[in-house]
Design a protein around this motif. Structure first.
Motif, PDB file in Angstrom:
ATOM      1  N   HIS A  72      18.980  -5.628 -39.115  1.00  0.00           N
ATOM      2  CA  HIS A  72      18.855  -4.242 -39.549  1.00  0.00           C
ATOM      3  C   HIS A  72      17.432  -3.903 -39.980  1.00  0.00           C
ATOM      4  CE1 HIS A  72      23.444  -3.620 -40.387  1.00  0.00           C
ATOM      5  NE2 HIS A  72      23.151  -3.812 -39.112  1.00  0.00           N
ATOM      6  N   ASP A  73      16.754  -4.834 -40.642  1.00  0.00           N
ATOM      7  CA  ASP A  73      15.394  -4.543 -41.093  1.00  0.00           C
ATOM      8  C   ASP A  73      14.459  -4.354 -39.900  1.00  0.00           C
ATOM      9  OD1 ASP A  73      13.538  -4.326 -43.426  1.00  0.00           O
ATOM     10  OD2 ASP A  73      12.553  -5.980 -42.379  1.00  0.00           O
ATOM     11  N   LEU A  74      14.635  -5.151 -38.851  1.00  0.00           N
ATOM     12  CA  LEU A  74      13.815  -4.968 -37.650  1.00  0.00           C
ATOM     13  C   LEU A  74      14.080  -3.613 -37.017  1.00  0.00           C
ATOM     14  CD1 LEU A  74      11.883  -6.085 -35.510  1.00  0.00           C
ATOM     15  CD2 LEU A  74      13.874  -7.110 -34.370  1.00  0.00           C
ATOM     16  N   LEU A  75      15.339  -3.200 -36.969  1.00  0.00           N
ATOM     17  CA  LEU A  75      15.670  -1.880 -36.420  1.00  0.00           C
ATOM     18  C   LEU A  75      15.078  -0.781 -37.283  1.00  0.00           C
ATOM     19  CD1 LEU A  75      17.324  -0.512 -34.160  1.00  0.00           C
ATOM     20  CD2 LEU A  75      19.232  -0.407 -35.770  1.00  0.00           C
ATOM     21  N   ARG A  76      15.114  -0.975 -38.583  1.00  0.00           N
ATOM     22  CA  ARG A  76      14.548   0.016 -39.497  1.00  0.00           C
ATOM     23  C   ARG A  76      13.061   0.212 -39.253  1.00  0.00           C
ATOM     24  NH1 ARG A  76      13.508  -0.645 -45.947  1.00  0.00           N
ATOM     25  NH2 ARG A  76      12.767  -2.658 -45.227  1.00  0.00           N
ATOM     26  N   ALA A 119      13.750  11.476 -44.968  1.00  0.00           N
ATOM     27  CA  ALA A 119      14.672  10.364 -44.737  1.00  0.00           C
ATOM     28  C   ALA A 119      13.925   9.041 -44.634  1.00  0.00           C
ATOM     29  CB  ALA A 119      15.478  10.620 -43.461  1.00  0.00           C
ATOM     30  N   TRP A 120      12.774   9.024 -43.982  1.00  0.00           N
ATOM     31  CA  TRP A 120      12.010   7.783 -43.843  1.00  0.00           C
ATOM     32  C   TRP A 120      11.434   7.341 -45.186  1.00  0.00           C
ATOM     33  CZ3 TRP A 120       8.890   8.666 -38.666  1.00  0.00           C
ATOM     34  CH2 TRP A 120       9.802   8.636 -37.601  1.00  0.00           C
ATOM     35  N   LEU A 123      14.284   5.706 -46.708  1.00  0.00           N
ATOM     36  CA  LEU A 123      14.654   4.515 -45.959  1.00  0.00           C
ATOM     37  C   LEU A 123      13.779   3.324 -46.337  1.00  0.00           C
ATOM     38  CD1 LEU A 123      16.611   3.613 -43.683  1.00  0.00           C
ATOM     39  CD2 LEU A 123      14.789   4.147 -42.059  1.00  0.00           C
ATOM     40  N   PHE A 124      12.529   3.612 -46.708  1.00  0.00           N
ATOM     41  CA  PHE A 124      11.602   2.555 -47.114  1.00  0.00           C
ATOM     42  C   PHE A 124      11.334   2.638 -48.617  1.00  0.00           C
ATOM     43  CE2 PHE A 124      10.870   2.891 -42.578  1.00  0.00           C
ATOM     44  CZ  PHE A 124      10.732   1.567 -42.199  1.00  0.00           C
ATOM     45  N   MET A 125      12.413   2.845 -49.371  1.00  0.00           N
ATOM     46  CA  MET A 125      12.283   2.929 -50.816  1.00  0.00           C
ATOM     47  C   MET A 125      11.693   1.652 -51.400  1.00  0.00           C
ATOM     48  SD  MET A 125      13.045   5.081 -53.327  1.00  0.00           S
ATOM     49  CE  MET A 125      14.422   6.062 -52.744  1.00  0.00           C
ATOM     50  N   ASP A 126      11.992   0.509 -50.772  1.00  0.00           N
ATOM     51  CA  ASP A 126      11.472  -0.763 -51.265  1.00  0.00           C
ATOM     52  C   ASP A 126      10.038  -1.011 -50.838  1.00  0.00           C
ATOM     53  OD1 ASP A 126      12.430  -0.849 -48.640  1.00  0.00           O
ATOM     54  OD2 ASP A 126      12.592  -3.029 -48.683  1.00  0.00           O
ATOM     55  N   GLU A 127       9.543  -0.248 -49.854  1.00  0.00           N
ATOM     56  CA  GLU A 127       8.168  -0.370 -49.373  1.00  0.00           C
ATOM     57  C   GLU A 127       7.575   1.033 -49.254  1.00  0.00           C
ATOM     58  OE1 GLU A 127       7.852  -2.708 -45.834  1.00  0.00           O
ATOM     59  OE2 GLU A 127       9.384  -4.131 -46.482  1.00  0.00           O
ATOM     60  N   TYR A 134       4.665   6.076 -42.243  1.00  0.00           N
ATOM     61  CA  TYR A 134       5.479   6.618 -41.157  1.00  0.00           C
ATOM     62  C   TYR A 134       5.610   8.137 -41.282  1.00  0.00           C
ATOM     63  CZ  TYR A 134       7.098   2.157 -39.217  1.00  0.00           C
ATOM     64  OH  TYR A 134       7.182   0.938 -38.600  1.00  0.00           O
ATOM     65  N   GLY A 135       5.815   8.628 -42.502  1.00  0.00           N
ATOM     66  CA  GLY A 135       5.946  10.062 -42.697  1.00  0.00           C
ATOM     67  C   GLY A 135       4.691  10.819 -42.322  1.00  0.00           C
ATOM     68  N   LEU A 136       3.539  10.289 -42.699  1.00  0.00           N
ATOM     69  CA  LEU A 136       2.278  10.957 -42.380  1.00  0.00           C
ATOM     70  C   LEU A 136       1.997  10.928 -40.882  1.00  0.00           C
ATOM     71  CD1 LEU A 136       0.031   9.683 -45.322  1.00  0.00           C
ATOM     72  CD2 LEU A 136       0.996  11.969 -45.024  1.00  0.00           C
ATOM     73  N   VAL A 137       2.300   9.817 -40.224  1.00  0.00           N
ATOM     74  CA  VAL A 137       2.068   9.721 -38.785  1.00  0.00           C
ATOM     75  C   VAL A 137       2.990  10.678 -38.044  1.00  0.00           C
ATOM     76  CG1 VAL A 137       2.208   8.199 -36.781  1.00  0.00           C
ATOM     77  CG2 VAL A 137       1.205   7.361 -38.898  1.00  0.00           C
ATOM     78  N   LEU A 138       4.258  10.772 -38.450  1.00  0.00           N
ATOM     79  CA  LEU A 138       5.164  11.726 -37.815  1.00  0.00           C
ATOM     80  C   LEU A 138       4.702  13.155 -38.062  1.00  0.00           C
ATOM     81  CD1 LEU A 138       7.758  12.342 -36.278  1.00  0.00           C
ATOM     82  CD2 LEU A 138       8.980  12.298 -38.463  1.00  0.00           C
ATOM     83  N   THR A 139       4.239  13.440 -39.266  1.00  0.00           N
ATOM     84  CA  THR A 139       3.716  14.771 -39.569  1.00  0.00           C
ATOM     85  C   THR A 139       2.560  15.124 -38.640  1.00  0.00           C
ATOM     86  OG1 THR A 139       4.379  14.627 -41.889  1.00  0.00           O
ATOM     87  CG2 THR A 139       2.628  16.193 -41.334  1.00  0.00           C
TER      88      THR A 139
END
Length: 362
Positions: A72-76, A119-120, A123-127, A134-139
């Motif tokens: 699951h972590d790899l998919l995340r 959501a991302w 999803l990466f609350m621990d990191e 990821y959020g900035l790149v998607l933005t």
């Protein structure tokens, strides 16, 4: 003896997996279902984009449901990268003769981008740095797509300020997500601190009591250790020196245990050691193994020289418990064994008698 870890290993945080379950098994299938409803009304140019995006969301959700948890972590980590690459691909292919912008794609871009950024972040609350990246790149990818549509005049509904407003909204979402992640981190740090002894770094009595309520299954060994004549250390060398002795004893305990069990500061100069999961409680092999660990701790403390040339010793009571026995019962036997070690001259390990076996009904 080489230095060991200063703290017992922390249990794995279940929050990322729980958020992943919510995102991949609830949010993505719902998004995929909404995209499917938009396919019949899609224009030929946007149909390909909708089909690929729908397949991406539904296949990813299916993989999360089918793959073992260890994947699951790899998919995340993979899914956000694939999504960003897809958005960038749409932006690069948009142009005369390519993928045109239309009201459907514009609506999806404006609605899904901020929601996905948030959501991302969760999803990466621990990191949090990874989620923020990821959020900035998607933005940036979504803004580039909108800007390209606007630049080429492919989207008549696109106002002059739409890319800029999208950028502002997404950056605001990122900042709110970062703040929420920081609040969660502070909360978790506070929860961990409530279960730690501030002087030694060991787990504390509250953590022991919580473990006691959860230890009605499995078999394990419990040891209670007490620093002999500790009041004399404080009276002779002062309480600061006594604190250093307690920290040093805690380090010895962790060095010898080496992750084989959990160590607690019960209170004052007393420590509790819990070694869960022995294969056959009460067997001779288990007795030798566990008693050997406690004896190694006692011998190492006796060999060391503390503040001002002071030497201290440990007395210990050890109790072996069968599966299903409440921890409190084993604690009482270990405490009685500790008192016997004190009465017999201190600086020794005493094994408590095995608990009586329940009478078998004919």
């Amino acid at each position: 003896m080489p230095p060991g870890p200063t703290n017992p290993p922390a249990p794995q945080d279940p929050l990322p997996e729980r958020i992943g379950q919510l995102y991949f098994r609830v949010a993505l299938p719902l998004v995929g279902a909404v995209l499917l409803t938009a396919v019949p009304d899609a224009r030929p140019g946007s149909l390909r984009v909708l089909l690929v995006l729908t397949a991406l969301t539904l296949v990813t959700a299916l993989l999360h449901a089918l793959l073992p948890v260890r994947w699951h972590d790899l998919l995340r980590r993979t899914f956000p990268g694939v999504t960003v690459a897809f958005v960038l691909g749409v932006a690069l292919l948009s142009g005369p003769g390519g993928l045109p912008g239309d009201p459907q794609l514009l609506t999806l871009t404006l609605l899904l981008t901020p929601a996905t950024v948030l959501a991302w972040t969760l999803l990466f609350m621990d990191e949090p740095r990874t989620g923020r990246l990821y959020g900035l790149v998607l933005t940036g990818s979504a803004v580039a797509l909108l800007w390209r549509w606007q630049l080429r005049g492919l989207q008549p509904q696109l106002t002059t300020h739409t890319p800029l407003l999208t950028l502002i909204v997404c950056l605001t979402v990122v900042l709110y997500g970062v703040a929420f992640a920081d609040i969660n981190r502070r909360y978790r740090d506070g929860e961990r601190a409530l279960r730690r002894d501030t002087l030694t770094g060991l787990l504390n009595r509250r953590a022991f009591d919580e473990q006691a309520r959860a230890s009605a299954v499995g078999s394990w060994a419990l040891a209670l250790l007490d620093v002999d004549h500790f009041k004399g250390v404080n009276d002779t060398h002062g309480h600061t020196a006594g604190d250093r002795v307690l920290r040093a004893v805690a380090d010895v305990i962790l060095d010898v245990l080496a992750g084989q069990g959990r160590a607690y500061r019960w209170g004052g100069e007393e420590f509790a050691l819990l070694l869960p999961g022995p294969p056959a409680a009460g067997s001779a092999d288990l007795t030798v193994r566990v008693a050997g660990l406690i004896e190694d701790i006692r011998a190492e403390v006796a060999r060391r020289t503390f503040t001002g040339g002071q030497r201290v010793t440990l007395s210990a009571g050890l109790s072996l418990s069968p599966a299903g026995e409440p921890l409190q019962a084993a604690f009482e036997r270990a405490d009685a064994a500790l008192r016997r070690a004190k009465a017999d001259g201190r600086d020794r390990v005493v094994l408590a008698p095995a608990p009586p076996r329940p009478a078998q009904t004919p």
